[in-house]
Each structure stands twice: as C-alpha cells, then as structure tokens.
Design a protein around this motif. Structure first.
Motif, short mmCIF file in Angstrom:
data_model
loop_
_atom_site.label_atom_id
_atom_site.label_comp_id
_atom_site.label_asym_id
_atom_site.label_seq_id
_atom_site.Cartn_x
_atom_site.Cartn_y
_atom_site.Cartn_z
N MET A 143 10.83 -6.95 4.54
CA MET A 143 9.48 -6.49 4.27
C MET A 143 9.36 -6.17 2.79
SD MET A 143 8.67 -3.80 7.37
CE MET A 143 7.01 -3.54 6.79
N GLU A 144 8.13 -6.31 2.30
CA GLU A 144 7.86 -5.91 0.93
C GLU A 144 6.91 -4.72 0.93
OE1 GLU A 144 8.41 -9.49 -2.10
OE2 GLU A 144 6.64 -9.73 -0.83
N PHE A 145 7.06 -3.89 -0.09
CA PHE A 145 6.27 -2.67 -0.21
C PHE A 145 5.79 -2.53 -1.65
CE2 PHE A 145 9.39 -2.07 3.10
CZ PHE A 145 8.70 -1.43 4.11
N PHE A 146 4.54 -2.11 -1.80
CA PHE A 146 4.00 -1.72 -3.10
C PHE A 146 4.18 -0.21 -3.20
CE2 PHE A 146 0.45 0.08 -5.51
CZ PHE A 146 0.60 -0.58 -6.71
N VAL A 147 4.78 0.25 -4.31
CA VAL A 147 5.01 1.69 -4.48
C VAL A 147 4.38 2.14 -5.79
CG1 VAL A 147 6.73 3.53 -4.56
CG2 VAL A 147 7.19 1.48 -3.20
N GLU B 64 20.71 -5.52 -6.30
CA GLU B 64 20.85 -5.54 -4.84
C GLU B 64 19.69 -6.26 -4.16
OE1 GLU B 64 21.05 -1.40 -3.78
OE2 GLU B 64 22.92 -1.09 -4.88
N GLY B 65 18.60 -6.50 -4.89
CA GLY B 65 17.44 -7.17 -4.32
C GLY B 65 16.39 -6.23 -3.77
N SER B 66 16.58 -4.93 -3.91
CA SER B 66 15.59 -3.96 -3.41
C SER B 66 14.39 -3.83 -4.33
CB SER B 66 16.24 -2.58 -3.24
OG SER B 66 17.24 -2.62 -2.26
N LEU B 67 14.64 -3.72 -5.62
CA LEU B 67 13.57 -3.61 -6.61
C LEU B 67 13.26 -5.01 -7.11
CD1 LEU B 67 11.63 -2.08 -8.44
CD2 LEU B 67 13.55 -1.64 -9.99
N ARG B 68 12.06 -5.51 -6.78
CA ARG B 68 11.70 -6.89 -7.12
C ARG B 68 10.93 -7.00 -8.42
NH1 ARG B 68 11.80 -10.24 -2.61
NH2 ARG B 68 11.75 -11.82 -4.23
N ARG B 69 9.98 -6.08 -8.63
CA ARG B 69 9.13 -6.11 -9.83
C ARG B 69 8.76 -4.68 -10.18
NH1 ARG B 69 6.21 -10.71 -11.21
NH2 ARG B 69 6.06 -9.54 -13.14
N PHE C 199 9.03 -3.50 -3.91
CA PHE C 199 10.36 -3.31 -3.35
C PHE C 199 10.51 -4.14 -2.08
CE2 PHE C 199 9.82 0.35 -6.00
CZ PHE C 199 11.08 0.78 -6.36
N SER C 200 11.72 -4.58 -1.80
CA SER C 200 12.05 -5.24 -0.54
C SER C 200 13.00 -4.33 0.22
CB SER C 200 12.74 -6.58 -0.79
OG SER C 200 11.83 -7.52 -1.28
N ALA C 201 12.76 -4.20 1.51
CA ALA C 201 13.63 -3.41 2.38
C ALA C 201 13.44 -3.90 3.81
CB ALA C 201 13.28 -1.92 2.27
N SER C 202 14.43 -3.68 4.64
CA SER C 202 14.35 -4.13 6.03
C SER C 202 13.28 -3.36 6.81
CB SER C 202 15.70 -3.99 6.72
OG SER C 202 16.15 -2.65 6.67
N ASP C 203 13.03 -2.11 6.42
CA ASP C 203 12.01 -1.30 7.06
C ASP C 203 11.70 -0.09 6.18
OD1 ASP C 203 14.10 0.57 7.52
OD2 ASP C 203 14.44 -0.18 9.54
N ALA C 204 10.77 0.74 6.63
CA ALA C 204 10.35 1.90 5.84
C ALA C 204 11.50 2.89 5.60
CB ALA C 204 9.18 2.60 6.52
N SER C 205 12.40 3.03 6.56
CA SER C 205 13.53 3.94 6.38
C SER C 205 14.47 3.45 5.28
CB SER C 205 14.31 4.09 7.69
OG SER C 205 13.52 4.73 8.66
N LEU D 150 3.34 -4.26 2.64
CA LEU D 150 2.62 -5.49 2.34
C LEU D 150 2.93 -6.54 3.41
CD1 LEU D 150 3.35 -5.66 -1.48
CD2 LEU D 150 1.27 -4.83 -0.38
N THR D 151 1.91 -7.31 3.76
CA THR D 151 2.12 -8.45 4.65
C THR D 151 1.63 -9.70 3.94
OG1 THR D 151 -0.02 -8.04 5.69
CG2 THR D 151 1.90 -7.12 6.79
N PRO D 152 2.29 -10.83 4.17
CA PRO D 152 1.91 -12.06 3.48
C PRO D 152 0.48 -12.48 3.82
CG PRO D 152 4.03 -12.32 4.58
CD PRO D 152 3.45 -11.02 5.03
N HIS D 153 -0.20 -12.99 2.83
CA HIS D 153 -1.54 -13.54 3.00
C HIS D 153 -1.39 -15.05 3.18
CE1 HIS D 153 -5.60 -14.84 2.06
NE2 HIS D 153 -5.98 -13.58 2.21
#
Length: 99
Positions: free
Chosen positions: A1-5, A37-42, A59-65, A87-90
C-alpha cells in the motif's frame, strides 16, 4: 500500500540550534535508511510559512501498522504531527504503464 503523509514539525521552545542540527542529522540518516528499505518513496517541501517545518511524503508499507512503525522510527517524530492518507491506484494513473 502507498500512503501520503503530511508531516508538520514544531521545535519545542528552548531547543538550542545544536540540538536542532543533531536532530536533523539523525532524521536525514533514518530517512535514507527508510528510502533504501523501500518504505520512503518520495519527499517534498510544500510552500512554507516563515518558521514552518513541513514535509509531504509518499511511503510504502504492507498496512497502516507497518507504516506507523516506520514513522515512529524517525527521530523528528518526537516533535512532529503526522496526518496519514491511504492511497489507492486511479485507473487513469500514467504511472501504471498503460498507453
């Protein structure tokens, strides 16, 4: 999953410039580790008000936790308030590689 923070940092009153510099150095090192590690993307700085510390990150993470674990590992979290948006893909996202 991707997240905007949206990350807003408030330096506590009485913090010395040396303490701020040391904190920023530790934060930069941890951000580099998370990127590797691939967690912080931009990471971006939005337009800032005078004296404001704010960053936007993807950020990329498997889930919110797992995301929370990554964010909590960042030194500036002690001074920071994070607002997380999953974020969900458009279907029209050009980054999906579709013509």
């Amino acid at each position: 999953m991707e997240f905007f923070v949206d990350m807003v940092t408030t330096v506590p009153d009485g913090t010395t410039p040396e303490e701020v510099a040391a904190m920023r150095e530790r934060e930069a090192a941890r951000a580099a580790e998370l990127a590797h590690e691939g967690s912080l993307r931009r990471l971006w700085w939005p337009p800032l008000a005078e004296g404001e510390w704010r960053s936007w990150g993807i950020f990329s993470a498997s889930d919110a936790s797992a995301l929370e674990e990554a964010l909590a590992s960042m030194p500036l979290r002690a001074w920071r308030r994070d607002t997380v948006t999953p974020l969900t893909p458009h279907p029209n996202d050009p980054g999906l590689g579709r013509p």
